[in-house]
Enzyme design. Structure first.
Site, PDB file in Angstrom:
ATOM      1  CG  ASP A 205       9.064  49.699 -79.772  1.00 55.07           C
ATOM      2  OD1 ASP A 205      10.042  49.195 -80.193  1.00 55.07           O
ATOM      3  OD2 ASP A 205       7.577  49.144 -79.496  1.00 55.07           O
TER       4      ASP A 205
ATOM      5  CE  LYS B  88       9.991  41.374 -82.838  1.00 57.02           C
ATOM      6  NZ  LYS B  88       9.399  42.310 -82.374  1.00 57.02           N
TER       7      LYS B  88
ATOM      8  CD1 TRP C 235       4.491  46.027 -82.512  1.00 57.86           C
ATOM      9  CD2 TRP C 235       4.251  45.289 -80.522  1.00 57.86           C
ATOM     10  NE1 TRP C 235       4.597  44.404 -82.843  1.00 57.86           N
ATOM     11  CE2 TRP C 235       4.438  43.856 -81.199  1.00 57.86           C
ATOM     12  CE3 TRP C 235       4.036  44.833 -79.121  1.00 57.86           C
ATOM     13  CZ2 TRP C 235       4.705  42.597 -80.922  1.00 57.86           C
ATOM     14  CZ3 TRP C 235       4.094  43.415 -78.647  1.00 57.86           C
ATOM     15  CH2 TRP C 235       4.275  42.349 -79.647  1.00 57.86           C
TER      16      TRP C 235
HETATM   17  C1  LIG Z   1       8.171  42.715 -81.095  1.00 52.65           C
HETATM   18  C2  LIG Z   1       7.895  43.965 -80.652  1.00 52.65           C
HETATM   19  C3  LIG Z   1       7.595  44.227 -79.434  1.00 52.65           C
HETATM   20  C4  LIG Z   1       7.805  43.196 -78.320  1.00 52.65           C
HETATM   21  O1  LIG Z   1       8.739  43.015 -78.141  1.00 52.65           O
HETATM   22  P1  LIG Z   1       9.150  41.909 -76.839  1.00 52.65           P
HETATM   23  O2  LIG Z   1      10.504  41.872 -76.705  1.00 52.65           O
HETATM   24  O3  LIG Z   1       8.612  40.545 -77.393  1.00 52.65           O
HETATM   25  O4  LIG Z   1       8.686  42.341 -75.659  1.00 52.65           O
HETATM   26  C5  LIG Z   1       7.523  45.788 -79.248  1.00 52.65           C
HETATM   27  N1  LIG Z   1       7.549  46.588 -80.046  1.00 52.65           N
HETATM   28  C6  LIG Z   1       7.799  46.265 -81.454  1.00 52.65           C
HETATM   29  C7  LIG Z   1       7.636  47.278 -82.562  1.00 52.65           C
HETATM   30  C8  LIG Z   1       7.978  44.929 -81.782  1.00 52.65           C
HETATM   31  O5  LIG Z   1       8.071  44.507 -83.150  1.00 52.65           O
END
Ligand SMILES: *Cc1c(COP(=O)(O)O)cnc(C)c1O
Length: 359
Positions: free
Chosen positions: A171, A195, A101
């Protein structure tokens, strides 16, 4: 019977929340209308949205001076919006490459400006993190960027760097609300909700208000954080269903001890699985022990045939989502907030039994 859902995302939701949605979906609180039929400019939605945002801020202890709202586009859109707003032509941005990511975020930023990669663990397969104390922003840094929990690699920052006057951006898609976080140390925290917080659709944004003074000029409307901050995410139609479900999940978190309660649950659940992994050479964790994720437990068996057999037998027991991401293989158990302790106990017992039969 409901499955035991170890999926990395979208992922398990609290059963109570699903039942509340079922009970309210046709007629929200006797108003003769569903929340997902109501205008986002009307009282019914706005009242729910206010409650959702204030509960979000209260539970996470977000100090004054931060804008909090939801957008669409997933966490992935933020990989673009962050450099578009903050990577001004006179500056560079500092990125840590710690897995899938953060790599994606860095490669989008590189298309928009100057990027300095201050850590890249590619050689070791993204299994370590730098010591936060050693991290210093570049002299002309616009921001320092990291991914708090790499969902695919199963690696999680336990502490964060002190970047001084340079804003720190994180993030937190896959570990938000799993532990207390000192928001005041960050210029911005964001993530997809799918998540740990709700069904896919909404992306949460927590941004120190003065970040807006640093942005690039001439941004198009949706790309401009100032516009979203002003309208609290309601510049255009928000992902209403996802936001409503997030509010119900936040209420569930609140009933279950808040962020501290989730922190204790995360520790207890991940301890259960890691203790099985550590108890025998049959299981192997590729990740540096000091930074193993409590949300995404990545592990290997002695060979791929056994891993395939493990997945098949686990599935017969009602355990799903245990396959590692296709980019790394192996196995992964995601232990998000809503996953019941009993499901993790069942997994730990299954792992021990599988070892007994196959070691
Ligand atoms: C799942 C995830 C993403 C991507 O998320 P989307 O909503 O599918 O764009 C980005 N960063 C992390 C840490 C993730 O777990």
């Amino acid at each position: 019977m409901r499955k035991m859902n170890f999926s990395a995302g979208p992922s398990v939701l609290p059963l109570e929340v699903l039942e509340e949605i079922r009970d309210q979906i046709v007629d929200y609180k006797g108003k003769g209308l569903s929340m997902i039929e109501a205008s986002h400019r009307g009282g019914m939605f706005e009242e729910m949205y206010d409650e959702c945002l204030s509960l979000f801020c209260k539970l996470l202890g977000i100090p004054d001076g931060y804008d909090v709202y939801f957008l669409g586009g997933g966490a992935t859109l933020q990989f673009t919006m962050i450099p578009m707003n903050f990577l001004t032509p006179d500056k560079c941005a500092d990125y840590a490459k710690t897995g899938t990511w953060s790599n994606k975020a860095a490669s989008d930023a590189m298309k928009l400006g100057r990027v300095n990669v201050f850590f890249d663990d590619k050689e070791a397969g993204y299994t370590h993190l730098p010591d936060p104390k050693t991290i210093k922003p570049s002299p002309d840094s616009a921001y320092v960027y990291l991914c708090a929990n790499e969902t695919i690699g199963g690696i999680e920052w336990k502490d964060f760097p002190d970047t001084g006057d340079v804003p720190l951006i994180a993030d937190m898609s896959s570990d938000i609300f799993s532990r207390p976080v000192d928001v005041s140390r960050f210029g911005m925290i964001y993530g997809g909700v799918q998540k740990n917080l709700g069904p896919a659709g909404a992306t949460f944004i927590i941004m120190r208000h003065d970040m807006l003074d640093r942005r690039n000029a001439n941004l198009t409307a949706y790309m401009d954080y100032a516009l979203h901050a002003k309208d609290r995410g309601l510049y255009n139609t928000p992902p209403v269903f996802s936001i409503w479900a997030v509010k119900l999940v936040l209420e569930w978190i609140s009933r279950n001890g808040g962020v501290e309660g989730m922190d204790r649950r995360a520790q207890e659940k991940s301890d259960l699985v890691y203790s099985v992994i550590d108890s025998s050479p049959f299981f192997r964790s590729p990740v540096d022990k000091a930074v193993r994720s409590r949300m995404n437990v990545v592990f290997r068996l002695p060979n791929e045939e056994l891993e395939a057999q493990f997945l098949k037998e686990a599935s017969a027991e009602g355990m799903m989502g245990l396959k590692g991401h296709r980019s790394v293989g192996g196995l992964r158990a995601s232990l998000y907030n809503a996953l019941p302790l009993e499901d993790v106990q069942a997994l730990a017992a299954f792992m021990k039994e599988f070892e007994r039969k196959n070691a």
